[in-house]
Design an enzyme around this catalytic site. Structure first.
Site, mmCIF file in Angstrom:
data_model
loop_
_atom_site.group_PDB
_atom_site.id
_atom_site.type_symbol
_atom_site.label_atom_id
_atom_site.label_comp_id
_atom_site.label_asym_id
_atom_site.label_seq_id
_atom_site.Cartn_x
_atom_site.Cartn_y
_atom_site.Cartn_z
ATOM 1 N N HIS A 22 -16.165 3.925 -6.803
ATOM 2 C CA HIS A 22 -15.186 4.941 -6.416
ATOM 3 C C HIS A 22 -13.794 4.614 -6.977
ATOM 4 O O HIS A 22 -13.176 5.443 -7.647
ATOM 5 C CB HIS A 22 -15.147 5.049 -4.886
ATOM 6 C CG HIS A 22 -14.150 6.034 -4.383
ATOM 7 N ND1 HIS A 22 -14.485 7.335 -4.047
ATOM 8 C CD2 HIS A 22 -12.823 5.933 -4.170
ATOM 9 C CE1 HIS A 22 -13.399 7.974 -3.648
ATOM 10 N NE2 HIS A 22 -12.373 7.143 -3.711
ATOM 11 N N GLU A 23 -13.328 3.408 -6.718
ATOM 12 C CA GLU A 23 -11.969 3.054 -7.169
ATOM 13 C C GLU A 23 -11.884 3.054 -8.690
ATOM 14 O O GLU A 23 -10.879 3.470 -9.257
ATOM 15 C CB GLU A 23 -11.530 1.705 -6.592
ATOM 16 C CG GLU A 23 -11.571 1.594 -5.070
ATOM 17 C CD GLU A 23 -10.956 2.778 -4.324
ATOM 18 O OE1 GLU A 23 -10.057 3.438 -4.864
ATOM 19 O OE2 GLU A 23 -11.407 3.049 -3.190
ATOM 20 N N TYR A 44 -12.419 14.615 0.381
ATOM 21 C CA TYR A 44 -13.448 13.865 -0.343
ATOM 22 C C TYR A 44 -14.735 14.693 -0.442
ATOM 23 O O TYR A 44 -15.272 14.918 -1.514
ATOM 24 C CB TYR A 44 -13.783 12.557 0.399
ATOM 25 C CG TYR A 44 -12.687 11.523 0.378
ATOM 26 C CD1 TYR A 44 -11.570 11.647 1.179
ATOM 27 C CD2 TYR A 44 -12.785 10.396 -0.432
ATOM 28 C CE1 TYR A 44 -10.572 10.685 1.174
ATOM 29 C CE2 TYR A 44 -11.793 9.420 -0.445
ATOM 30 C CZ TYR A 44 -10.683 9.573 0.361
ATOM 31 O OH TYR A 44 -9.698 8.630 0.349
ATOM 32 N N GLN A 93 0.896 -1.166 0.000
ATOM 33 C CA GLN A 93 0.000 0.000 0.000
ATOM 34 C C GLN A 93 0.929 1.208 0.000
ATOM 35 O O GLN A 93 1.531 1.530 1.016
ATOM 36 C CB GLN A 93 -0.909 -0.038 1.241
ATOM 37 C CG GLN A 93 -1.642 1.265 1.529
ATOM 38 C CD GLN A 93 -2.512 1.757 0.382
ATOM 39 O OE1 GLN A 93 -3.255 0.991 -0.225
ATOM 40 N NE2 GLN A 93 -2.405 3.025 0.050
ATOM 41 N N CYS A 94 1.052 1.844 -1.148
ATOM 42 C CA CYS A 94 2.062 2.911 -1.278
ATOM 43 C C CYS A 94 1.540 4.326 -1.057
ATOM 44 O O CYS A 94 2.313 5.208 -0.687
ATOM 45 C CB CYS A 94 2.742 2.830 -2.636
ATOM 46 S SG CYS A 94 3.860 1.415 -2.749
ATOM 47 N N GLN A 95 0.257 4.566 -1.306
ATOM 48 C CA GLN A 95 -0.250 5.916 -1.084
ATOM 49 C C GLN A 95 -0.254 6.195 0.416
ATOM 50 O O GLN A 95 -0.583 5.286 1.175
ATOM 51 C CB GLN A 95 -1.680 6.047 -1.634
ATOM 52 C CG GLN A 95 -2.117 7.473 -1.812
ATOM 53 C CD GLN A 95 -3.561 7.609 -2.344
ATOM 54 O OE1 GLN A 95 -4.308 6.646 -2.408
ATOM 55 N NE2 GLN A 95 -3.931 8.801 -2.705
ATOM 56 N N ASP A 124 -0.379 11.339 5.592
ATOM 57 C CA ASP A 124 -1.306 10.392 6.244
ATOM 58 C C ASP A 124 -2.000 11.048 7.440
ATOM 59 O O ASP A 124 -3.126 10.685 7.782
ATOM 60 C CB ASP A 124 -0.556 9.147 6.740
ATOM 61 C CG ASP A 124 -0.313 8.130 5.620
ATOM 62 O OD1 ASP A 124 -0.896 8.303 4.531
ATOM 63 O OD2 ASP A 124 0.458 7.181 5.835
ATOM 64 N N HIS A 139 -11.374 6.475 -10.085
ATOM 65 C CA HIS A 139 -9.976 6.933 -10.021
ATOM 66 C C HIS A 139 -9.206 6.618 -11.302
ATOM 67 O O HIS A 139 -8.138 7.179 -11.540
ATOM 68 C CB HIS A 139 -9.248 6.251 -8.856
ATOM 69 C CG HIS A 139 -9.376 6.959 -7.539
ATOM 70 N ND1 HIS A 139 -8.983 8.264 -7.354
ATOM 71 C CD2 HIS A 139 -9.813 6.536 -6.330
ATOM 72 C CE1 HIS A 139 -9.178 8.613 -6.092
ATOM 73 N NE2 HIS A 139 -9.699 7.585 -5.443
ATOM 74 N N PRO A 195 -5.912 -1.885 5.109
ATOM 75 C CA PRO A 195 -6.293 -0.738 5.955
ATOM 76 C C PRO A 195 -7.295 0.232 5.343
ATOM 77 O O PRO A 195 -7.800 1.109 6.038
ATOM 78 C CB PRO A 195 -4.952 -0.029 6.209
ATOM 79 C CG PRO A 195 -4.072 -0.411 5.060
ATOM 80 C CD PRO A 195 -4.519 -1.776 4.626
ATOM 81 N N TYR A 196 -7.574 0.106 4.042
ATOM 82 C CA TYR A 196 -8.516 1.032 3.399
ATOM 83 C C TYR A 196 -9.715 0.262 2.855
ATOM 84 O O TYR A 196 -9.694 -0.963 2.787
ATOM 85 C CB TYR A 196 -7.826 1.801 2.266
ATOM 86 C CG TYR A 196 -6.776 2.745 2.800
ATOM 87 C CD1 TYR A 196 -7.137 3.973 3.343
ATOM 88 C CD2 TYR A 196 -5.431 2.397 2.809
ATOM 89 C CE1 TYR A 196 -6.190 4.844 3.871
ATOM 90 C CE2 TYR A 196 -4.474 3.260 3.333
ATOM 91 C CZ TYR A 196 -4.869 4.480 3.863
ATOM 92 O OH TYR A 196 -3.926 5.316 4.387
ATOM 93 N N GLY A 197 -10.752 1.024 2.434
ATOM 94 C CA GLY A 197 -11.891 0.410 1.774
ATOM 95 C C GLY A 197 -11.427 -0.118 0.429
ATOM 96 O O GLY A 197 -11.692 -1.244 0.044
ATOM 97 N N GLY A 198 -10.708 0.746 -0.260
ATOM 98 C CA GLY A 198 -10.177 0.366 -1.558
ATOM 99 C C GLY A 198 -8.988 1.224 -1.888
ATOM 100 O O GLY A 198 -8.802 2.295 -1.310
ATOM 101 N N MET A 199 -8.171 0.723 -2.810
ATOM 102 C CA MET A 199 -7.031 1.492 -3.298
ATOM 103 C C MET A 199 -6.987 1.306 -4.803
ATOM 104 O O MET A 199 -6.978 0.168 -5.296
ATOM 105 C CB MET A 199 -5.738 0.996 -2.622
ATOM 106 C CG MET A 199 -4.486 1.690 -3.144
ATOM 107 S SD MET A 199 -4.484 3.464 -2.750
ATOM 108 C CE MET A 199 -3.631 4.098 -4.182
ATOM 109 N N GLU A 200 -6.942 2.442 -5.500
ATOM 110 C CA GLU A 200 -7.132 2.457 -6.951
ATOM 111 C C GLU A 200 -5.899 2.038 -7.740
ATOM 112 O O GLU A 200 -5.567 2.658 -8.747
ATOM 113 C CB GLU A 200 -7.573 3.866 -7.363
ATOM 114 C CG GLU A 200 -6.533 4.987 -7.135
ATOM 115 C CD GLU A 200 -6.573 5.643 -5.758
ATOM 116 O OE1 GLU A 200 -6.986 4.978 -4.788
ATOM 117 O OE2 GLU A 200 -6.171 6.815 -5.659
ATOM 118 N N GLU A 236 -9.504 13.086 -4.835
ATOM 119 C CA GLU A 236 -10.625 12.438 -4.133
ATOM 120 C C GLU A 236 -11.968 13.142 -4.337
ATOM 121 O O GLU A 236 -12.995 12.478 -4.433
ATOM 122 C CB GLU A 236 -10.305 12.289 -2.643
ATOM 123 C CG GLU A 236 -9.128 11.349 -2.364
ATOM 124 C CD GLU A 236 -9.323 9.916 -2.851
ATOM 125 O OE1 GLU A 236 -10.458 9.524 -3.166
ATOM 126 O OE2 GLU A 236 -8.306 9.179 -2.933
#
Ligand code: BES
Ligand code: ZN
Length: 638
Positions: free
Chosen positions: A316-317, A404, A152-154, A396, A320, A287-292, A339
């Site tokens: 949502h993803e 958002y 998870q890079c973002q 972060d 993106h 750790p997130y709902g989604g990551m694009e 976002e």
């Protein structure tokens, strides 16, 4: 009509940088990206489950964009670097001392002062401190058979995976050549099996997995996952990947909506640019709902709620794929461009499929999230502005619903101001002008003004708009007038509970199962959120009655159970302490985990802390760090 505005043509671009700009516009990188730009990255890496590290070499093709700087400075964080080569020869390099929260700058001397392009070949390994990776033991996965790893890079964690210009202002194309004993996914298109002979150091069963990303992407979209992953089709250009045991359920959840979402988005913006759109459903500590991540959206398993009620995360993803992945904020100070636009498109997709009232319904839920974030930070806080100051800060820490929802509210305001028909002609224009580029809020404003410069009515409306208030005023934006048809029933029921809670026994209404008959889970979410905002917390016995009567306490939908637990925690209802602790041991998505810990801490500080100590190895390093700060304050390291 797609016109390139004059003001924009003069702007500095990745391949023609205005040399008068020496200050990088991203304050969260230590890379000298105004002098050199990363153009292509080849990642030759091995996934070492045993050593819990990713190691190998990364080749960065750099382009000189400013003469006179013979050093390439890159971002790194907790990396073990053993060698840097340029054109096959050892280069001089140095790792500076760590500078929190940005890591250690890596300086590499470029011997040939005239070379336009240079390839840096860096031998590197991640370390135990790596913040971008989570390693799961077989026991932490659903079938308990194999280990698992994912990245998870973002926002700024790519630098803890490989040295790079870790800024969304730089984009490069990628080749991934990844060796692993288990199936691998990456944020590129699979390029098919390659002839590969495992070497001496390779674990049994090691194969080479290769991917190519032809669209230039920022470093935060670099992604890897490896584990016992199976896949199935969910549409003509989409597949779902997840654990073999979860495949059938996950396929059912998404197969009805994915292609519809893609087509809806294409008709709002323009054709999908990434060939395939797939979803990887990760283990519950994601750790997130989604990551694009391009080609493969990474998603929490909590969207697989067996009611298809949480597929908005996929809308949502997917959105993106245009906002963020093609058109990118140039620094995390302008995160609303990623976002806010994505929430805007996500809700337009929902409206296209389910009708306009759904857009307003989702916007009302969003407004509540915005109110919660503003309440958490305080109305005057820097992080409640649309454009935030992140100099010296960790992006972060600024993360919240503000970019958002304030971002969405701004775009919605522009839609209403210009009228939907006109506004809709601007959307494809904006995404065309900035395709494959990064921008700031001022370029957004200039593009919008320029686009409507020939239309006197629109132009006047935009000139009269108080841009500075929108960009820089902390706290709430003006609240839009939403259609409340889908929430009225939820609010009415909340009022009955409020009456029940405040009057002794004079009210004749009693709760019954039919109160919520025919409701969607998201209507219950709205009801529970209304209950959370009552001036007086519910009496504990009413919390129990609600949980049993409406079956919230036993729901499989985490959006529902977590909100029910928050209602209970606000009421100090002991009956929810157990279910809260249980949920905190099963789910690592920060959206749920952080409010639940905050609530539990208010009720029983010791219980919250012991619960965290027990689960901290289950959580992702980012989540662990955040909860640690929430529970123990900034002081406690590690
Ligand atoms: N890109 C974000 C997740 C993110 C943001 C990760 C910042 C790291 C730093 C992703 O697109 C997102 O917004 N996810 C939401 C989904 C929701 C808005 C539907 C989430 O995780 O809850
Ligand atoms: Zn997002």
């Amino acid at each position: 009509m797609h016109r390139a505005p004059a003001a924009i043509l003069k702007r500095p671009l990745a391949d023609s940088v205005d040399t008068s700009i020496h200050q990088p516009r991203d304050p969260n990188t230590l890379a000298n990206y105004n002098a050199w730009r990363m153009r292509h990255v080849t990642a030759n890496l091995e996934v070492d489950f045993e050593g819990k590290r990713v190691a190998g070499e990364v080749v960065l093709r750099m382009r000189r964009v400013e003469r006179g700087d013979a050093t390439v400075k890159l971002d790194t964080s907790f990396l073990d670097i053993s060698e840097v080569k340029i054109a096959g020869k050892k280069a001089n390099w140095e790792l500076e001392d760590r500078m929190e929260p940005y890591g250690s700058q890596l300086s590499i001397e470029v011997p040939d002062n005239d070379a336009e392009d240079v390839e840096l070949d860096i031998t590197v390994s991640t370390t135990k401190e790596c913040t971008a990776l989570q390693w799961l033991e077989p026991a932490q996965t659903s079938n308990k058979k194999q280990p698992y790893m994912f990245s998870q890079c973002q926002a700024i964690h790519a630098r803890s995976l490989f040295p790079c210009q870790d800024t969304p202002d730089v984009k490069a194309t990628y080749d991934f050549n990844i060796r692993s004993p288990l199936p691998v996914l990456a944020s590129g298109l699979p390029t098919g099996a390659k002839d590969f002979q495992p070497g001496k150091g390779d674990a049994p069963g090691t194969l080479l997995y290769t991917f190519h990303q032809p669209n230039p992407i920022p470093s935060y979209l670099f992604a890897l996952a490896s584990g016992d992953i199976a896949s199935a089709s969910i549409g003509p250009r989409s597949c779902i990947c997840t654990g073999p045991e979860e495949l059938v359920g996950a396929k059912w959840e998404l197969e009805d909506s994915t292609e519809k979402f893609i087509q809806a988005a294409e008709s709002i913006v323009y054709p999908y640019a990434w060939t395939t759109y797939n979803v990887l459903v990760l283990p519950p500590s994601f750790p997130y709902g989604g990551m694009e991540n391009p080609i493969f959206t990474f998603a929490t398993p909590t969207i697989i709620s067996r009611d298809r009620e949480n597929v908005d995360v996929i809308a949502h993803e997917l959105a993106h794929s245009w906002s963020g992945n093609l058109v990118t904020n140039c620094s995390w100070e302008h995160f609303w461009l990623n976002e806010g636009w994505t929430v805007y498109l996500e809700r337009r997709i929902q409206a296209a499929i389910h009708g306009e009232p759904h857009r307003d319904f989702s916007s009302i839920i969003g407004w509540k999230a915005l109110s919660d974030s503003i309440a958490n930070f305080g109305e005057d806080h820097e992080f409640t502005k649309l454009i935030v100051d992140l100099k010296g800060k960790d992006p972060d820490d600024a993360f919240s619903s503000v970019p958002y929802e304030k971002g969405f509210t701004f775009l919605y305001h522009l839609e209403k101001l210009l009228g939907k028909e006109k506004w809709d002609t601007f959307i494809p224009h904006y995404f065309t002008v900035f395709k494959h580029k990064s921008l700031d809020s001022y370029e957004f404003k200039a593009t919008l003004l320029d686009f409507f410069s020939g239309d006197s009515t629109a132009s006047k409306a935009l000139q009269d708009l108080d841009w500075d208030t929108w960009f820089y005023k902390p706290g709430f934006p003006p609240k839009p007038d939403y259609d409340t048809s889908m929430v009225d029933a939820c609010y009415a029921l909340a009022e009955k509970w409020e009456a029940l809670n405040t009057s002794e026994s004079s009210i004749s209404w009693r709760p019954s199962r039919i109160d919520i008959l025919g409701w969607s889970a998201n209507q219950s979410v709205v009801f529970l959120e209304k209950i959370q905002t009552l001036s007086k917390p519910l009496k504990p016995e009413l919390v129990d009655e609600m949980g049993g009567m409406y079956k919230y306490s036993t729901s499989e939908n985490v959006e529902l159970v977590s909100r029910y637990c928050i209602v209970g925690l606000k009421a100090k209802a002991q009956s929810v302490y157990g279910p809260t602790v249980d949920l905190l041991g099963r789910v690592g998505r920060m959206k749920f985990v952080r409010p639940l810990y905050r609530g539990l801490k208010e009720c029983d500080d010791k219980l919250a802390k012991t619960c965290f100590e027990r689960n901290k190895d289950f959580y992702h390093p980012i989540c662990r760090g955040m909860v640690e700060k929430d529970l123990f304050g900034e002081g406690r390291g590690g």
